[in-house]
Design a protein around this motif. Structure first.
Motif, mmCIF file in Angstrom:
data_model
loop_
_atom_site.group_PDB
_atom_site.id
_atom_site.type_symbol
_atom_site.label_atom_id
_atom_site.label_comp_id
_atom_site.label_asym_id
_atom_site.label_seq_id
_atom_site.Cartn_x
_atom_site.Cartn_y
_atom_site.Cartn_z
ATOM 1 N N THR A 16 0.837 -1.202 0.000
ATOM 2 C CA THR A 16 0.000 0.000 0.000
ATOM 3 C C THR A 16 0.874 1.255 0.000
ATOM 4 O O THR A 16 0.605 2.217 -0.738
ATOM 5 C CB THR A 16 -0.950 -0.029 1.220
ATOM 6 O OG1 THR A 16 -1.767 -1.199 1.111
ATOM 7 C CG2 THR A 16 -1.825 1.202 1.280
ATOM 8 N N ASP A 39 -7.856 -3.999 -2.644
ATOM 9 C CA ASP A 39 -7.719 -4.804 -1.430
ATOM 10 C C ASP A 39 -8.975 -4.583 -0.588
ATOM 11 O O ASP A 39 -9.253 -3.450 -0.200
ATOM 12 C CB ASP A 39 -6.481 -4.346 -0.658
ATOM 13 C CG ASP A 39 -6.278 -5.140 0.628
ATOM 14 O OD1 ASP A 39 -7.164 -5.941 0.986
ATOM 15 O OD2 ASP A 39 -5.238 -4.937 1.277
ATOM 16 N N MET A 183 11.661 -1.285 3.141
ATOM 17 C CA MET A 183 12.003 -1.290 4.574
ATOM 18 C C MET A 183 13.432 -1.791 4.787
ATOM 19 O O MET A 183 13.708 -2.534 5.733
ATOM 20 C CB MET A 183 11.006 -2.123 5.375
ATOM 21 C CG MET A 183 9.575 -1.607 5.229
ATOM 22 S SD MET A 183 8.435 -2.438 6.325
ATOM 23 C CE MET A 183 7.070 -2.767 5.216
ATOM 24 N N ILE A 212 13.840 0.917 -1.081
ATOM 25 C CA ILE A 212 13.215 1.873 -0.180
ATOM 26 C C ILE A 212 13.668 1.574 1.247
ATOM 27 O O ILE A 212 13.484 0.457 1.744
ATOM 28 C CB ILE A 212 11.667 1.790 -0.252
ATOM 29 C CG1 ILE A 212 11.167 1.776 -1.712
ATOM 30 C CG2 ILE A 212 11.032 2.931 0.545
ATOM 31 C CD1 ILE A 212 11.492 3.000 -2.532
ATOM 32 N N PHE A 218 7.455 7.247 6.911
ATOM 33 C CA PHE A 218 6.362 6.527 6.247
ATOM 34 C C PHE A 218 5.164 6.363 7.184
ATOM 35 O O PHE A 218 4.014 6.440 6.761
ATOM 36 C CB PHE A 218 6.843 5.165 5.728
ATOM 37 C CG PHE A 218 7.667 5.280 4.482
ATOM 38 C CD1 PHE A 218 7.059 5.378 3.235
ATOM 39 C CD2 PHE A 218 9.058 5.308 4.539
ATOM 40 C CE1 PHE A 218 7.815 5.495 2.076
ATOM 41 C CE2 PHE A 218 9.822 5.429 3.394
ATOM 42 C CZ PHE A 218 9.210 5.525 2.156
HETATM 43 N N1 LIG Z 1 9.807 2.100 4.096
HETATM 44 C C1 LIG Z 1 9.099 2.002 5.222
HETATM 45 N N2 LIG Z 1 9.627 2.421 6.404
HETATM 46 C C2 LIG Z 1 8.924 2.305 7.548
HETATM 47 N N3 LIG Z 1 7.674 1.794 7.632
HETATM 48 C C3 LIG Z 1 7.108 1.371 6.487
HETATM 49 C C4 LIG Z 1 7.775 1.455 5.227
HETATM 50 N N4 LIG Z 1 6.946 0.940 4.273
HETATM 51 C C5 LIG Z 1 5.815 0.574 4.912
HETATM 52 N N5 LIG Z 1 5.899 0.825 6.236
HETATM 53 C C6 LIG Z 1 4.897 0.537 7.264
HETATM 54 O O1 LIG Z 1 4.764 -0.878 7.359
HETATM 55 C C7 LIG Z 1 3.414 -1.241 7.540
HETATM 56 C C8 LIG Z 1 2.983 -2.165 6.401
HETATM 57 O O2 LIG Z 1 3.057 -1.443 5.171
HETATM 58 P P1 LIG Z 1 1.893 -1.521 4.105
HETATM 59 O O3 LIG Z 1 0.556 -1.346 4.739
HETATM 60 O O4 LIG Z 1 2.256 -0.616 2.997
HETATM 61 O O5 LIG Z 1 2.057 -3.047 3.666
HETATM 62 P P2 LIG Z 1 1.063 -3.940 2.797
HETATM 63 O O6 LIG Z 1 1.909 -4.892 2.030
HETATM 64 O O7 LIG Z 1 0.158 -3.074 2.016
HETATM 65 O O8 LIG Z 1 0.231 -4.709 3.914
HETATM 66 P P3 LIG Z 1 -1.080 -5.620 3.664
HETATM 67 O O9 LIG Z 1 -0.581 -6.934 3.098
HETATM 68 O O10 LIG Z 1 -1.676 -5.762 5.025
HETATM 69 O O11 LIG Z 1 -1.948 -4.886 2.692
HETATM 70 C C9 LIG Z 1 2.629 0.055 7.588
HETATM 71 O O12 LIG Z 1 2.468 0.417 8.945
HETATM 72 C C10 LIG Z 1 3.529 1.053 6.882
HETATM 73 O O13 LIG Z 1 3.335 2.385 7.328
#
Ligand SMILES: Nc1ncnc2c1ncn2[C@@H]1O[C@H](COP(=O)(O)OP(=O)(O)OP(=O)(O)O)[C@@H](O)[C@H]1O
Ligand SMILES: [Mg+2]
Length: 259
Positions: A16, A39, A183, A212, A218
Motif C-alpha cells: 500500500t 484490497d 524497509m 526503499i 512513512f
Molecule cells: N519504508 C518504510 N519504512 C517504515 N515503515 C514502512 C515502510 N513501508 C511501509 N511501512 C509501514 O509498514 C506497515 C505495512 O506497510 P503496508 O501497509 O504498505 O504493507 P502492505 O503490504 O500493504 O500490507 P497488507 O498486506 O496488510 O496490505 C505500515 O504500517 C507502513 O506504514
C-alpha cells in the motif's frame, strides 16, 4: 493506457505504501494517474481519505452493473492524481479461484479508465495470488513485487515470481517488472544481508535498482493521509520513487501520449 498491479505473496511488505508513493511520483511527472484500491481491507482509502468507509469503490463496480467508473473517482489536491477506494461491495469470495466473469468486469473497469482519459492505473492488491488479486493480474499490463528486506521473507520470493510467471498463461502480456526491496535497513546486518542475498538469488533484470529504506516518515505520512514525499525531510524518498518511476517507464517502454 497502462495498468500496474502492486502484488506480493506476503502481507505487510509495503504494497500500500509503494502504491501510494509510486502513484504520486507518476502524477508529479504529469501522468494522469488513477490509484485503485483492490484490497478489500481498503487500506489506500483509509490512508488517503477520511470518509472512505462511506464511499463506493472498486468492489461496487464489480458487483453492480449500474455503477459507473466515473462516479467512483475521488479527486485529490493534485489535478493529475485521482483514486478509487475499495468501496462497500461485499460478497466477493477472497479465497476463490480465478473467475472469468470477475476478470471480465476488471477488464471493463480498465477499459473505462482508459475511456475516462487516465494514462496509468495502479492497483494496490491484497496479499497472495488468488481471488480478486488474481483476477486483476489476469487483466493488467505489469506487476511490481515489493519485498521487505528481512531473512525469512526473501525465501518466498522465487515462489511468488513462479506464480506470476504461471499467470502469464492466462495473461501473456503481463510483464513482471521485478522485486522492489522495501524497509531496507542498511545499518542492520540481517536486513542488509537479506537484501544482498535476494539480489544474488534473482537475475539482475528481476530486481529493481531503487530500494526503499525503512524510515519513520512513512508512518507519519500514513497517519496524516499523504504520500511521504510531501513531508519535510522526505526528499530522499521523493527521489527514490521518482527513480522507480523512471525504471518502470524504461522497462515498459512508456511514453506519455501528450509528453
Ligand atoms: N519504508 C518504510 N519504512 C517504515 N515503515 C514502512 C515502510 N513501508 C511501509 N511501512 C509501514 O509498514 C506497515 C505495512 O506497510 P503496508 O501497509 O504498505 O504493507 P502492505 O503490504 O500493504 O500490507 P497488507 O498486506 O496488510 O496490505 C505500515 O504500517 C507502513 O506504514
Ligand atoms: Mg496493503
Amino acid at each position: 493506457m497502462t495498468s500496474i498491479v502492486i502484488s506480493s505473496q506476503k502481507g505487510g511488505v509495503g504494497k500500500t505504501t509503494v502504491s501510494i508513493n509510486l502513484a504520486f511520483a507518476f502524477a508529479r511527472a504529469g501522468w494522469k494517474v488513477l490509484l485503485v484500491d483492490a484490497d478489500p481491507q481498503g487500506s489506500v482509502g483509509l490512508s488517503l481519505t477520511r470518509q472512505s468507509r462511506k464511499l463506493l469503490g472498486f468492489f461496487d463496480y464489480l458487483s453492480d452493473d449500474e455503477c459507473s467508473l466515473k462516479s467512483l473517482v475521488v479527486p485529490t489536491r493534485m489535478e493529475t492524481f485521482s483514486m478509487i477506494p475499495s468501496g462497500q461491495g461485499e460478497g466477493y469470495e477472497l479465497g476463490g479461484g480465478y473467475s472469468e466473469s470477475v476478470a471480465a468486469k476488471v477488464q471493463s473497469f480498465i477499459d473505462d479508465a482508459e475511456q475516462a482519459g487516465f494514462d496509468l492505473v495502479i492497483f494496490d492488491s491484497a496479499a497472495g495470488l488468488f481471488g480478486i488479486t488474481r483476477d486483476v493480474l489476469v487483466c493488467a499490463d505489469a506487476a511490481l513485487v515489493p519485498q521487505q528486506a528481512e531473512p525469512l521473507g526473501i525465501r518466498s520470493v522465487p515462489k511468488m515470481l513462479q506464480g506470476l510467471t504461471d499467470l502469464r498463461k492466462l495473461n501473456p502480456k503481463l510483464k513482471i517488472l521485478g522485486v522492489l526491496l522495501t524497509m531496507v535497513q542498511r545499518n542492520l546486518a540481517e536486513s542488509a544481508e537479506a537484501a544482498d542475498a535476494l539480489k544474488e538469488l534473482l537475475p539482475e533484470a528481476l530486481v529493481m535498482k531503487e530500494e526503499i529504506a525503512r524510515n519513520d516518515l512513512f508512518l507519519k505520512a500514513s497517519g496524516k493521509g499523504v504520500p511521504v514525499g510531501v513531508l519535510q525531510g522526505a526528499d530522499e524518498f521523493l527521489a527514490n520513487f521518482n527513480g522507480l518511476r523512471l525504471e518502470i517507464e524504461s522497462k515498459l517502454g512508456l511514453k506519455r501520449d501528450n509528453a
